[in-house]
Write an enzyme that holds these catalytic residues in place. Sequence first.
Site, short mmCIF file in Angstrom:
data_model
loop_
_atom_site.label_atom_id
_atom_site.label_comp_id
_atom_site.label_asym_id
_atom_site.label_seq_id
_atom_site.Cartn_x
_atom_site.Cartn_y
_atom_site.Cartn_z
N ALA A 37 0.84 -1.20 0.00
CA ALA A 37 0.00 0.00 0.00
C ALA A 37 0.88 1.26 0.00
CB ALA A 37 -0.92 -0.01 1.21
N ASP A 40 2.41 1.61 -3.46
CA ASP A 40 1.41 2.13 -4.40
C ASP A 40 1.23 3.64 -4.21
OD1 ASP A 40 0.95 -0.33 -5.50
OD2 ASP A 40 -0.78 -0.78 -4.24
N LEU A 86 -1.31 -3.63 -14.18
CA LEU A 86 -2.66 -3.08 -14.15
C LEU A 86 -2.65 -1.76 -13.41
CD1 LEU A 86 -4.69 -6.24 -13.01
CD2 LEU A 86 -4.82 -5.14 -15.24
N GLU A 119 -12.87 -10.81 -11.15
CA GLU A 119 -12.13 -11.95 -10.60
C GLU A 119 -11.38 -11.51 -9.36
OE1 GLU A 119 -9.38 -12.69 -13.69
OE2 GLU A 119 -10.74 -13.98 -14.80
N LYS A 121 -8.11 -10.80 -7.31
CA LYS A 121 -6.73 -10.49 -7.68
C LYS A 121 -5.83 -11.29 -6.74
CE LYS A 121 -3.58 -6.71 -8.69
NZ LYS A 121 -2.42 -7.20 -7.94
N ASP A 123 -2.76 -12.66 -4.90
CA ASP A 123 -1.50 -12.04 -4.50
C ASP A 123 -0.40 -13.09 -4.53
OD1 ASP A 123 0.26 -10.19 -3.68
OD2 ASP A 123 -0.44 -10.07 -1.62
N ARG A 142 7.38 -13.03 -14.69
CA ARG A 142 7.17 -11.81 -15.45
C ARG A 142 8.45 -11.01 -15.62
NH1 ARG A 142 2.87 -7.68 -13.39
NH2 ARG A 142 4.48 -7.15 -11.89
N GLU A 178 -1.09 -16.88 -12.11
CA GLU A 178 -0.45 -16.56 -10.85
C GLU A 178 -0.11 -17.85 -10.11
OE1 GLU A 178 -0.63 -13.30 -11.00
OE2 GLU A 178 0.12 -12.66 -9.05
N TYR A 230 -5.63 -16.77 -15.81
CA TYR A 230 -6.72 -15.86 -16.11
C TYR A 230 -6.54 -15.07 -17.40
CZ TYR A 230 -3.13 -13.41 -13.57
OH TYR A 230 -1.91 -12.96 -13.16
N LYS A 317 -8.43 -2.47 -5.54
CA LYS A 317 -7.78 -2.94 -4.32
C LYS A 317 -8.74 -2.98 -3.13
CE LYS A 317 -3.44 -3.49 -5.64
NZ LYS A 317 -2.26 -2.99 -4.97
N CYS A 411 15.49 -17.46 30.84
CA CYS A 411 14.10 -17.77 30.50
C CYS A 411 13.15 -16.93 31.36
CB CYS A 411 13.83 -19.25 30.70
SG CYS A 411 12.09 -19.66 30.51
N CYS A 414 11.27 -19.62 33.81
CA CYS A 414 11.91 -20.38 34.88
C CYS A 414 13.30 -19.86 35.25
CB CYS A 414 11.99 -21.86 34.49
SG CYS A 414 13.13 -22.15 33.11
N CYS A 429 14.96 -22.02 25.87
CA CYS A 429 15.14 -22.36 27.28
C CYS A 429 15.41 -23.86 27.31
CB CYS A 429 13.87 -22.03 28.06
SG CYS A 429 13.83 -22.85 29.66
N CYS A 435 10.29 -26.36 32.97
CA CYS A 435 9.99 -24.95 32.74
C CYS A 435 8.47 -24.79 32.66
CB CYS A 435 10.65 -24.47 31.44
SG CYS A 435 10.05 -22.85 30.93
S1 IVH Z 1 -5.11 -9.72 -15.56
C1 IVH Z 1 -2.88 -7.08 -18.99
N1 IVH Z 1 -6.23 -11.01 -13.58
O1 IVH Z 1 -1.87 -8.60 -10.85
C2 IVH Z 1 -2.78 -7.46 -17.55
N2 IVH Z 1 -4.04 -10.12 -13.26
O2 IVH Z 1 -1.09 -5.81 -10.58
C3 IVH Z 1 -3.54 -8.70 -17.29
N3 IVH Z 1 -3.09 -10.62 -11.05
O3 IVH Z 1 0.45 -8.57 -13.47
C4 IVH Z 1 -3.57 -9.04 -15.84
N4 IVH Z 1 -4.80 -11.76 -10.28
O4 IVH Z 1 0.21 -10.73 -12.04
C5 IVH Z 1 -5.14 -10.32 -14.00
N5 IVH Z 1 -7.34 -12.20 -11.91
C6 IVH Z 1 -6.26 -11.54 -12.34
C7 IVH Z 1 -5.12 -11.36 -11.53
C8 IVH Z 1 -4.03 -10.63 -12.02
C9 IVH Z 1 -3.59 -11.32 -10.01
C10 IVH Z 1 -1.76 -9.98 -11.07
C11 IVH Z 1 -1.00 -10.12 -12.37
C12 IVH Z 1 -0.77 -8.71 -12.83
C13 IVH Z 1 -0.83 -7.97 -11.54
C14 IVH Z 1 -1.11 -6.51 -11.77
#
Ligand code: IVH
Length: 672
Positions: A37, A40, A86, A119, A121, A123, A142, A178, A230, A317, A411, A414, A429, A435
């Site tokens: 965060a 970003d 993204l 969908e 996202k 992590d 990537r 992912e 995806y 997010k 410790c 004890c 310990c 203990c």
């Molecule tokens: S679509 C053209 N779908 O988030 C870009 N990305 O912050 C297409 N990620 O690089 C990405 N879940 O590694 C897409 N359901 C999802 C995702 C997803 C995680 C990741 C992906 C992307 C990053 C961007």
Amino acid sequence: MAKSKANVEAQVQTLRRDLEEHSYRYHVLDQPIISDAQYDKLMRELEAIEAVHPELVRPDSPTQRVGAAPSASFAQVRHRVPMLSLGNVFDEAGFTDFDAKVKRHLGMPAEAIVTYAVEPKIDGLSIELVYHDGQLVQASTRGDGTTGEDVTLNARTIKAIPLRLREAYAGELEVRGEVYYPKARFAELNREREEAGEPTFANPRNAAAGALRQIDANVTAKRPLSALFYAVAEPSRMKPKTHVELTAWLAGLGLPIPKPTLCEGTEAVLAVYRDTIVKREGFPYEIDGLVVKVNDHGLQTDLGFVSRAPRWAIAFKLPAREEVTTVESIRVQVGRTGALTPVANLAPVQVGGVTVTSATLHNAEEIARKDVRAGDSVLVRRAGDVIPEVVQVILEKRPSHAVAFDFPTSCPSCGTTVVRDEGEVVWRCPNVVSCPAQVRERIRHWAGRRAMDIEGLGDKIVNALVDKKLVLDVADLYRLTLEQLTTLERFGDKSASNLLSAIAASREQPLARFIFALGVRHIGETVATRLAEHFRSVDAMLAATEESLDGVHGIGPELASAWVGHFAMTENRALVEKLRSVGVNPKPPVSTVVSAQLAGKAIVVTGTLSTMSRDEAHARIVAHGGRVASSVSKKTDYLVAGEAAGSKLAKAQELGVKVITEDDLLAMTREG
Ligand code: IVH
């Protein structure tokens, strides 16, 4: 007053330098020191300034590239089509703006309704797979978006990744997705690492990165990595004409997908967003938002791309699970193996809907590295179901009287002088037998829901029993009398006799629980189940040698030696004998435990399960009298639907076949 040009330039330079440094730490070293965060936020600051001062934009600005350079130890792979990133929005207004921009760009009226595919996202770590005539030929990370690392050998070890597609596909197919570390297994991994004295991972993403980017793919193979897909490199060139159709098609090829939700317009997307905030913890993988995509590929092409991201998709997010609070004091806990763990007592703070009052500081080195002090303001993070942790100290707010923490040399329970094995980071310990903290923790572990499951034996009672020396080891629990229990403060006849019955009932728990409850280092629940299936009796358990464990499924040399080493110690054998003498008689696993609910039933398993592979699920079903079928028909009794279940789930729903979850299956097949 407007800032002078020189000031703005200096600010841009500082932001770029900071972003570069953090990006390097995150992508190359896997050792971030700020939260996503915060990263970003810095990126948005830079983007905002560059938008107002386009003359300051340089090709090497962090806003102009996707990630950091790949590490030198893997072969490099150039992506045929760059892997982009993204754009982000952080709240509902941000998403509504995105929707407005989409319509403006497409020349649609403001009141038009755009169809989106939504969908989770995930992590994790982005990955590209290349299939040639249906065979997996390459997997790459990537990297900087243009060039990544060749992780083909590692990816081949991930069971969720098909080595061959289920349907013929001529030529090249590049799919993107992912790789992630399942949350359920992450807590276990950290527990094991902590017990082994290895540094723990801050979050499942780092654990996935650590596991995937192993030079030795055998190491990757031992980790329970999973993956979801995806996207393809060029959606507009595919036969499916929408994102939802594309993912269904990918699922048909045998690739796991996060099932998209089709949403007509912003309100429907916002409803999914609100629902996801509530259900976030329920996902088997970490998510940090939603990805909202314009569903129609034709519209996607019309929208196109801006420098580093498509205009047709956005990362929406979820609210960060990070907050700032103050450290009231620092205490040091002693675990059941004697490990000393420093913990920060915090001023209570709401983090992602949960009140947090303490956070782990991991070990002496971590506390020194982060230099956390009583009185400090700190950034606290919750990642999934794991224990909250202190991310960093906010030095600007440090009170002048704050002093560095002195790690204890004896410790706290004890008073025994603590020791540290060479090469370990964990202080222990050594007073294993008496203990009080260790005794207390061993009893708590023994009574735990996943171990001997003794209801009513809560922390307060355990503390009282240990303090009064009524219980010195877990076997003593089985000798407690009603009289002894009623002498405890606020403990009536009724609760005392309930507790005694619960303790008595635990004598007959299955062997797997007994093995787990013994708390042998490195022996978690899964391993305990495997060992129980192998040994089938306490006698066999005590007689095991490293040779006899060689080749047992899922028991490597490290586990075998931990097990044998444990029972080489007289006091550990003596405890098992004592448990037997007080009537603890664990039940062996039965080869076929016919479950009333499963006997004779036809069952299909689909999607990704979080605690077992599909093979394991099949074995479980068969072991309990069920039949495994590969396709759904009217004759199917149950469909076990894991994450990203695709066409089989749809078929089952259409035919009215009962759909059950992985948890249901576990409940139906629980032994004992
Ligand atoms: S679509 C053209 N779908 O988030 C870009 N990305 O912050 C297409 N990620 O690089 C990405 N879940 O590694 C897409 N359901 C999802 C995702 C997803 C995680 C990741 C992906 C992307 C990053 C961007």
